[in-house]
Write a protein that holds these residues in place. Structure first.
Motif, PDB file in Angstrom:
ATOM      1  N   ALA A   1       2.277  -5.281   2.076  1.00 36.93           N
ATOM      2  CA  ALA A   1       1.469  -4.685   3.138  1.00 36.93           C
ATOM      3  C   ALA A   1       1.784  -3.197   3.222  1.00 36.93           C
ATOM      4  O   ALA A   1       2.946  -2.784   3.157  1.00 36.93           O
TER       5      ALA A   1
ATOM      6  N   SER B   1      -3.414  -4.497   2.103  1.00 35.59           N
ATOM      7  CA  SER B   1      -2.688  -4.613   0.841  1.00 35.59           C
ATOM      8  C   SER B   1      -3.676  -4.499  -0.301  1.00 35.59           C
ATOM      9  O   SER B   1      -4.875  -4.778  -0.139  1.00 35.59           O
TER      10      SER B   1
ATOM     11  N   THR C   1       2.605  -3.039  11.989  1.00 30.97           N
ATOM     12  CA  THR C   1       2.434  -4.463  12.286  1.00 30.97           C
ATOM     13  C   THR C   1       1.510  -4.696  13.475  1.00 30.97           C
ATOM     14  O   THR C   1       0.834  -5.731  13.550  1.00 30.97           O
TER      15      THR C   1
ATOM     16  N   PHE D   1       2.007 -11.804   8.457  1.00 30.80           N
ATOM     17  CA  PHE D   1       2.785 -11.418   7.289  1.00 30.80           C
ATOM     18  C   PHE D   1       3.566 -12.636   6.767  1.00 30.80           C
ATOM     19  O   PHE D   1       3.500 -13.715   7.323  1.00 30.80           O
TER      20      PHE D   1
ATOM     21  N   ARG E   1       7.019  -7.066   3.330  1.00 30.19           N
ATOM     22  CA  ARG E   1       6.036  -7.884   4.015  1.00 30.19           C
ATOM     23  C   ARG E   1       4.808  -8.059   3.116  1.00 30.19           C
ATOM     24  O   ARG E   1       4.343  -7.100   2.505  1.00 30.19           O
ATOM     25  N   TYR E   2       4.274  -9.283   3.057  1.00 31.15           N
ATOM     26  CA  TYR E   2       3.037  -9.561   2.332  1.00 31.15           C
ATOM     27  C   TYR E   2       2.038 -10.182   3.301  1.00 31.15           C
ATOM     28  O   TYR E   2       2.391 -11.023   4.123  1.00 31.15           O
ATOM     29  N   VAL E   3       0.777  -9.753   3.215  1.00 30.07           N
ATOM     30  CA  VAL E   3      -0.221 -10.187   4.180  1.00 30.07           C
ATOM     31  C   VAL E   3      -0.595 -11.646   3.956  1.00 30.07           C
ATOM     32  O   VAL E   3      -0.474 -12.181   2.850  1.00 30.07           O
TER      33      VAL E   3
END
Length: 420
Positions: A376, A238, A232, A344, A331-333
């Motif tokens: 991510a 991704s 992070t 995120f 987590r997704y960017v």
């Protein structure tokens, strides 16, 4: 629909493909607007054989054909091994991917992005936030500074294996994010054409024999090829797969929803209510795909399923896109064009409708996109992340497509066509 969603979680596999040839045809496709510096728009027959012949005039193209049907796909290694277009019924069948014929014929590299087209192209996220790969350190987040990195825009992917079953590619790339951190990334990508007889395994139901179909998927892997752990603080890329399809006055995107049924429509400003309809009763969102209004939507992992689709009522083409969606929370960017945006908590799937941009630049073309993203990639050196993205096209009489739509999306074809 719950049964189908359970089946989808358990079917991510391969298919069969063979080599094919190209041909010609008569029907003409409405062309996109030329970009600055391009040749004027050109007239191109809209069938698959003609599109393949056109591609082969300008770039090396691999055509793969299923031996059990007339389905086929065209792949261009020079453009990141992307699937450019496909057909359900051979060379004379409709070309189902969007191609930027003017840009391809012009042969000149454009600033910012080279939107050659294609039904399955490989990109990397994030596009936005302070971890962005699309803005240089210190740049303002506006269209004049936005730049797609060359390794995922103009540079080729190398063929490492080709057989009757698949084509595999590999690419080593180095990208710098907005923070100035350098990422050494090894990318692997395998394209597989699925045999007509095996499509039922991915849909969870049998198709009527009169339905023409084509299906293919990409298996995409990124490997941390450097010495720094991706986390992070440093940044985490991704895998982002985007499919471009011809837009039409009667084309509609369908996104099944769950939980609180929220849809992010803040990418280019709120989408008007006549272009984005959320049916809470049936838990589905309808998004107009006519290339007349630039807009984009997204749905987070907790609020979506591992598929979305579109229906072209004019040509009776049902498209289903399936992708890897982990069961555990990930987590997704964030793709928002704002360095202050939270890095995120981004979306797992997206749909985009092209249109005249507010900034006054020429429109890219008459297309819409169906997109999926991996979580991510928090990877140690040498570790890998894989993401699958599958595209299925079905074409046939409405009465034969209707049961498929009902099972997959929980609505009727009439419900969808009301949104067009």
């Amino acid at each position: 629909m719950e049964l189908f969603r359970h089946i989808m979680r358990n079917y991510l596999a391969c298919g069969v493909l063979l080599l094919a040839a190209c041909g010609t045809g008569q029907h003409q496709r409405q062309q996109q607007q030329p970009q600055a510096g391009q040749q004027p728009s050109i007239s191109i027959p809209e069938n698959f054989g003609a599109d393949v012949a056109f591609l082969q005039e300008h770039v090396s193209t691999i055509v793969l054909k299923d031996s059990t049907s007339q389905s086929a796909i065209a792949i261009v290694p020079a453009w990141q091994g992307r699937v450019m277009t496909s057909t359900v019924s051979g060379n004379e069948g409709r070309s189902l991917g969007w191609l930027n014929h003017s840009l391809i014929a012009g042969g000149k590299v454009q600033p910012h992005i080279n939107a050659y087209g294609g039904e399955d192209r490989f990109w990397l996220g994030p596009e936005g936030s302070r971890n962005s790969f699309y803005f240089a350190p210190g740049d303002t987040f506006d269209i004049s500074r936005w730049q797609v990195p060359a390794p995922i825009d103009t540079e080729p992917f190398n063929i490492i294996q080709q057989s009757k079953a698949a084509v595999s590619f590999e690419k080593d790339m180095q990208l710098t994010n907005y923070k100035g951190h350098v990422f050494n990334i090894k990318t692997r990508r395998t394209i597989t054409l699925i045999a007509r007889r095996d499509i039922r395994n991915y849909l969870g139901l049998d198709l009527h024999k009169s339905i023409h179909a084509v299906a293919f998927h990409s298996a995409n892997t990124i490997i941390n090829n450097g010495k720094q752990k991706w986390d992070t603080a440093y940044g985490m890329p991704s895998i982002w797969i985007l499919g471009m399809f011809p837009a039409g006055a009667q084309s509609t995107v369908m996104v099944p929803l769950r939980n609180n049924r929220t849809v992010n429509d803040a990418y280019f400003g709120k989408v008007p209510g006549n272009r984005l309809v959320i049916n809470s009763r049936n838990k589905i969102a309808y998004f107009r795909a006519d290339a007349k209004y630039r807009s984009k939507i997204g749905v987070k992992q907790a609020d979506c399923y591992n598929y979305l689709g579109s229906y072209d009522a004019e040509h009776k083409v049902l498209t289903i896109v399936q992708f890897t969606l982990p069961r555990s929370t990930q987590r997704y960017v964030n793709a928002a064009w704002d360095p202050a945006a939270a890095p995120f908590g981004g979306d797992a799937l997206n749909a985009y409708n092209d249109g005249p941009p507010a900034e006054g630049q020429p429109q890219l073309g008459r297309f819409f996109e169906l997109e999926s993203s991996s979580p991510a990639a928090g990877l140690k050196p040498g570790a890998a992340l894989e993401h699958y993205h599958r595209t299925i096209h079905l074409q046939g009489e409405e009465k034969r497509l209707a049961p498929v739509v009902k099972k997959l999306f929980g609505v009727t074809l009439a419900d969808i066509m009301k949104q067009g």
